[in-house]
Design a protein around this motif. Structure first.
Motif, PDB file in Angstrom:
ATOM      1  N   GLU A 178     -21.670  57.253  34.825  1.00  0.00           N
ATOM      2  CA  GLU A 178     -20.590  56.291  34.590  1.00  0.00           C
ATOM      3  C   GLU A 178     -19.807  56.014  35.874  1.00  0.00           C
ATOM      4  OE1 GLU A 178     -19.755  57.549  29.915  1.00  0.00           O
ATOM      5  OE2 GLU A 178     -18.718  58.544  31.561  1.00  0.00           O
ATOM      6  N   ALA A 179     -19.580  57.056  36.651  1.00  0.00           N
ATOM      7  CA  ALA A 179     -18.895  56.867  37.925  1.00  0.00           C
ATOM      8  C   ALA A 179     -19.740  56.025  38.871  1.00  0.00           C
ATOM      9  CB  ALA A 179     -18.583  58.220  38.555  1.00  0.00           C
ATOM     10  N   ALA A 180     -21.054  56.236  38.827  1.00  0.00           N
ATOM     11  CA  ALA A 180     -21.945  55.443  39.667  1.00  0.00           C
ATOM     12  C   ALA A 180     -21.899  53.969  39.272  1.00  0.00           C
ATOM     13  CB  ALA A 180     -23.369  55.975  39.561  1.00  0.00           C
ATOM     14  N   PHE A 181     -21.871  53.687  37.969  1.00  0.00           N
ATOM     15  CA  PHE A 181     -21.776  52.291  37.534  1.00  0.00           C
ATOM     16  C   PHE A 181     -20.495  51.635  38.064  1.00  0.00           C
ATOM     17  CE2 PHE A 181     -24.551  53.372  33.649  1.00  0.00           C
ATOM     18  CZ  PHE A 181     -25.694  52.951  34.314  1.00  0.00           C
ATOM     19  N   GLU A 182     -19.409  52.382  38.127  1.00  0.00           N
ATOM     20  CA  GLU A 182     -18.170  51.824  38.678  1.00  0.00           C
ATOM     21  C   GLU A 182     -18.363  51.412  40.137  1.00  0.00           C
ATOM     22  OE1 GLU A 182     -14.767  54.257  38.251  1.00  0.00           O
ATOM     23  OE2 GLU A 182     -14.813  54.271  36.052  1.00  0.00           O
ATOM     24  N   VAL A 183     -19.030  52.267  40.901  1.00  0.00           N
ATOM     25  CA  VAL A 183     -19.285  51.947  42.301  1.00  0.00           C
ATOM     26  C   VAL A 183     -20.186  50.728  42.415  1.00  0.00           C
ATOM     27  CG1 VAL A 183     -20.341  52.789  44.438  1.00  0.00           C
ATOM     28  CG2 VAL A 183     -18.934  54.321  43.056  1.00  0.00           C
ATOM     29  N   LEU A 184     -21.234  50.683  41.611  1.00  0.00           N
ATOM     30  CA  LEU A 184     -22.159  49.552  41.661  1.00  0.00           C
ATOM     31  C   LEU A 184     -21.456  48.250  41.288  1.00  0.00           C
ATOM     32  CD1 LEU A 184     -25.358  51.189  40.109  1.00  0.00           C
ATOM     33  CD2 LEU A 184     -24.778  50.890  42.522  1.00  0.00           C
ATOM     34  N   ARG A 185     -20.588  48.299  40.285  1.00  0.00           N
ATOM     35  CA  ARG A 185     -19.830  47.101  39.913  1.00  0.00           C
ATOM     36  C   ARG A 185     -18.943  46.647  41.071  1.00  0.00           C
ATOM     37  NH1 ARG A 185     -19.014  50.155  34.949  1.00  0.00           N
ATOM     38  NH2 ARG A 185     -20.227  49.210  33.241  1.00  0.00           N
ATOM     39  N   ARG A 186     -18.295  47.604  41.717  1.00  0.00           N
ATOM     40  CA  ARG A 186     -17.380  47.266  42.810  1.00  0.00           C
ATOM     41  C   ARG A 186     -18.092  46.451  43.884  1.00  0.00           C
ATOM     42  NH1 ARG A 186     -12.606  48.784  44.785  1.00  0.00           N
ATOM     43  NH2 ARG A 186     -12.313  50.225  43.048  1.00  0.00           N
ATOM     44  N   PHE A 187     -19.350  46.770  44.134  1.00  0.00           N
ATOM     45  CA  PHE A 187     -20.083  46.101  45.201  1.00  0.00           C
ATOM     46  C   PHE A 187     -21.030  45.017  44.687  1.00  0.00           C
ATOM     47  CE2 PHE A 187     -19.201  50.350  47.116  1.00  0.00           C
ATOM     48  CZ  PHE A 187     -18.292  49.891  48.057  1.00  0.00           C
ATOM     49  N   GLY A 188     -20.915  44.644  43.418  1.00  0.00           N
ATOM     50  CA  GLY A 188     -21.739  43.570  42.880  1.00  0.00           C
ATOM     51  C   GLY A 188     -23.194  43.934  42.716  1.00  0.00           C
ATOM     52  N   LEU A 189     -23.510  45.215  42.607  1.00  0.00           N
ATOM     53  CA  LEU A 189     -24.894  45.673  42.487  1.00  0.00           C
ATOM     54  C   LEU A 189     -25.257  45.859  41.024  1.00  0.00           C
ATOM     55  CD1 LEU A 189     -24.796  48.317  45.365  1.00  0.00           C
ATOM     56  CD2 LEU A 189     -25.878  46.063  45.442  1.00  0.00           C
ATOM     57  N   THR A 190     -25.173  44.785  40.258  1.00  0.00           N
ATOM     58  CA  THR A 190     -25.393  44.877  38.811  1.00  0.00           C
ATOM     59  C   THR A 190     -26.728  44.281  38.372  1.00  0.00           C
ATOM     60  OG1 THR A 190     -24.153  42.817  38.495  1.00  0.00           O
ATOM     61  CG2 THR A 190     -22.928  44.888  38.286  1.00  0.00           C
ATOM     62  N   THR A 191     -27.526  43.799  39.312  1.00  0.00           N
ATOM     63  CA  THR A 191     -28.889  43.369  39.014  1.00  0.00           C
ATOM     64  C   THR A 191     -29.827  44.440  39.546  1.00  0.00           C
ATOM     65  OG1 THR A 191     -28.350  41.015  39.111  1.00  0.00           O
ATOM     66  CG2 THR A 191     -30.657  41.622  39.425  1.00  0.00           C
ATOM     67  N   ILE A 192     -30.603  45.053  38.665  1.00  0.00           N
ATOM     68  CA  ILE A 192     -31.459  46.180  39.034  1.00  0.00           C
ATOM     69  C   ILE A 192     -32.915  45.712  39.059  1.00  0.00           C
ATOM     70  CG2 ILE A 192     -32.245  48.491  38.376  1.00  0.00           C
ATOM     71  CD1 ILE A 192     -29.596  48.865  36.915  1.00  0.00           C
ATOM     72  N   PHE A 193     -33.572  45.865  40.197  1.00  0.00           N
ATOM     73  CA  PHE A 193     -35.002  45.601  40.313  1.00  0.00           C
ATOM     74  C   PHE A 193     -35.711  46.950  40.245  1.00  0.00           C
ATOM     75  CE2 PHE A 193     -32.929  42.054  42.379  1.00  0.00           C
ATOM     76  CZ  PHE A 193     -33.649  40.959  41.917  1.00  0.00           C
ATOM     77  N   ALA A 194     -36.685  47.083  39.344  1.00  0.00           N
ATOM     78  CA  ALA A 194     -37.242  48.419  39.119  1.00  0.00           C
ATOM     79  C   ALA A 194     -38.621  48.368  38.508  1.00  0.00           C
ATOM     80  CB  ALA A 194     -36.303  49.230  38.215  1.00  0.00           C
ATOM     81  N   ASN A 195     -39.350  49.464  38.714  1.00  0.00           N
ATOM     82  CA  ASN A 195     -40.487  49.854  37.894  1.00  0.00           C
ATOM     83  C   ASN A 195     -40.190  51.289  37.475  1.00  0.00           C
ATOM     84  OD1 ASN A 195     -43.413  51.296  37.843  1.00  0.00           O
ATOM     85  ND2 ASN A 195     -43.513  49.194  37.096  1.00  0.00           N
ATOM     86  N   PRO A 196     -39.907  51.551  36.204  1.00  0.00           N
ATOM     87  CA  PRO A 196     -39.307  52.834  35.819  1.00  0.00           C
ATOM     88  C   PRO A 196     -40.298  53.983  35.822  1.00  0.00           C
ATOM     89  CG  PRO A 196     -39.748  51.504  33.884  1.00  0.00           C
ATOM     90  CD  PRO A 196     -40.082  50.644  35.072  1.00  0.00           C
ATOM     91  N   GLY A 197     -39.771  55.165  36.072  1.00  0.00           N
ATOM     92  CA  GLY A 197     -40.517  56.410  35.951  1.00  0.00           C
ATOM     93  C   GLY A 197     -39.684  57.422  35.199  1.00  0.00           C
ATOM     94  N   SER A 198     -40.291  58.539  34.889  1.00  0.00           N
ATOM     95  CA  SER A 198     -39.601  59.522  34.041  1.00  0.00           C
ATOM     96  C   SER A 198     -38.374  60.107  34.720  1.00  0.00           C
ATOM     97  CB  SER A 198     -40.566  60.650  33.661  1.00  0.00           C
ATOM     98  OG  SER A 198     -41.096  61.273  34.826  1.00  0.00           O
TER      99      SER A 198
END
Length: 547
Positions: A20-40
């Motif tokens: 949750e704290a990380a999401f706050e940081v990501l929001r602050r810097f506009g990093l809310t679009t995640i490009f990914a190929n997920p792993g476990s």
């Protein structure tokens, strides 16, 4: 309200997790679009994302990073990437190298096994340190789970200031650990500096004024509206020809302007010949000079003085310039315009115009030049053209000029697999602009999985695949080596249109000039508003025009 309640409202209470704290940081810097190929190792981070975060899936990590690189290039903002542990990071290595050379800021989180038993080397433990070499501008491995949010803020800073990918390695159990106060992370703010010249500007102006025949060489760091305008004004004031750097990721000058001389050859002899009449060469926003095949001799005529202006300090370390300045291109050019004298006349045309090829006669194959002539006829002026067709790149340069900032994008690092996913990311980042990718069939196969993402997310890009059934550039290099026949076979059996259709992307096989004319005249004029991808698998002769 109690102190505990106030802390919870502020987002720093003991109930808050590292995630949750990380999401706050990501929001602050506009990093809310995640490009990914997920792993476990990323499950705890990615599942149950907040509603204000967008997840963009690609089916291979090269496509993930390629799309993120295109998005960051289009938006001018860092893109956020999530990669799996060893396999994911290793699969993305080539794309991360391209992001570094293309100066694309990326914040990359790499998953790792559970911190609590890393000492026992469990399954999927990543030996990640140094896995992708020096291509990241920074790599962080937080000592504690509570240090992850601050590391993300640091990564954003490093990605912006270093203009490349910054990595944070996060063990999978860290996300659900209790967080600590975020004051240090939340206080960080990053703005890219615009370095300017002081007294050195006078030195540069005097050198240009005293030059008999100055020339400009422009590159990717001049690819924005302000720089284009400033370089045009300076070139016109000096009456100087303007060359584009070889192997540039982007165009630094309007290539339909009368002062545009062409692309500087990527060989020492070619560069010396191109600049033979110039006694002062000013390199703006480009390396001085990136070459490909080694040749003996100087890079420029011995009598020429070379100045370099680049915002990237590391570019000066590889430079052959007599004087190199770390400074903003636009501001430097505007300062020079105010100081240098205006010269009479204009730069003599250096680049011969490319005459349109006549349509092929009956029984003759299409050539790349036919594709490019028709592309130039209907390509909108504000289009973004992504190139990854090594054997026909010079032909494309001669026939399809970049006419607007961000009008040309390529992989400055040279590795294949960038063009197709980058076009998708560019369209996602600049949805109002038409996007066309010109790809070789061999190049396409390195990132073909990206077509699924283009179809799934309704990305309205056009993919033109020049299918000559082999690695034409490699065939040419083998021929030039004089060491005999190449051992690799052609792959003419492959039908990229069939592959594309299997990934959900509409496609057509083009084998004639009339079919090509009909398809391009239909798609290109309305490309900006297209609601989904289309691929044209164009059968062409193996023209070997590389040089």
């Amino acid at each position: 309200m109690t102190t505990m309640d106030a802390a919870r409202v502020a987002g720093r209470g003991p109930e808050q997790t590292v995630r949750e704290a990380a999401f706050e940081v990501l929001r602050r810097f506009g990093l809310t679009t995640i490009f990914a190929n997920p792993g476990s190792t990323e499950i705890a981070f990615l599942t149950g994302l907040p509603d204000d975060f967008d997840f963009t899936l690609a089916l291979h990590e090269g496509s993930v990073v390629g799309m993120a690189t295109g998005w960051a290039t289009a938006t001018g903002r860092p893109a956020f990437v999530s990669l799996h542990t060893t396999a994911g990071l290793a699969n993305a290595a080539g794309a991360l190298a391209t992001a570094r050379t293309n100066r694309a800021p990326l914040v990359v989180v790499v998953g790792q096994q559970d911190r609590r038993h890393l000492a026992h080397d469990p399954f999927l433990t990543g030996r990640l340190e140094g896995l992708v070499g020096d291509y990241p501008v920074w790599t962080g491995q937080p000592a504690r789970a509570q240090d992850v949010p601050g590391a993300l803020a640091r990564a954003h800073h490093e990605a912006v200031s270093g203009a490349g990918p910054a990595l944070v390695v996060v063990p999978m159990d860290d996300w659900l650990q209790p967080a600590e106060a975020l004051r240090s992370a939340a206080a960080i703010d990053v703005r890219r500096g615009r370095p300017t010249l002081g007294p050195e500007l006078d030195e540069l102006a005097v050198a240009l004024d005293e030059a008999h025949a100055p020339a400009l060489v422009v590159g990717s760091a001049a690819d924005d509206e302000s720089s284009w305008s400033a370089v045009v004004t300076l070139a016109e004031r000096l009456g100087a020809p303007v060359w584009q750097e070889p192997f540039g990721a982007r165009a630094g000058f309007p290539q339909h302007h009368s002062a545009f001389a062409g692309h500087l050859p990527p060989t020492r002899s070619g560069a010396r010949s191109a600049l033979a009449d110039n006694d002062v060469v000013l390199v703006l926003g480009a390396p001085a000079f990136r070459q490909y095949p080694w040749e003996p001799g100087d890079l420029v005529p011995a009598e020429a003085t070379v100045f370099q202006v680049t915002p990237y300090a590391d570019e000066t370390h590889h430079s052959i310039a007599d004087r190199a300045f770390v400074a903003d291109v636009s501001l430097t050019c505007r300062g020079l315009v105010a100081k240098v004298r205006a010269r009479a006349g204009k730069a003599a045309a250096v680049r011969p115009p490319a005459a349109a090829l006549p349509p092929p006669r009956a029984g003759e194959p299409l050539r790349p030049g036919h594709v490019f002539d028709l592309l130039a006829r209907w390509l909108p002026e504000d289009a973004i053209l992504v190139e990854e067709s090594p054997s026909s790149r010079p032909e494309l340069h001669r026939r399809v000029p970049a006419r607007a900032p961000l009008g040309f994008v390529s992989a400055a690092a040279g590795g294949l697999g960038f063009g197709l996913p980058a076009a998708i990311g560019l369209k996602l980042g600049a949805p109002h602009r038409p996007v066309v990718a010109v790809l070789g069939d061999g190049s396409s196969l390195y990132g073909i999985q990206g077509l699924w993402s283009a179809a799934h997310y309704h990305v309205g890009a056009l993919f033109l695949v020049l299918s000559n059934g082999g690695y034409a550039i490699m065939d040419r290099l083998a021929e030039q080596s004089g060491q005999g026949k190449q051992p690799w076979p052609p792959f003419s059996e492959i039908r990229l249109g069939t592959v594309a259709a299997g990934l959900g992307c509409p496609a057509d096989r083009i084998t004639s000039y009339d079919e090509l004319t009909d398809a391009l005249s239909e798609v290109l004029p309305t490309l900006a508003d297209r609601a989904g991808p289309r691929l044209l698998d164009i059968e062409v002769a193996a023209d070997l025009t590389y040089g």
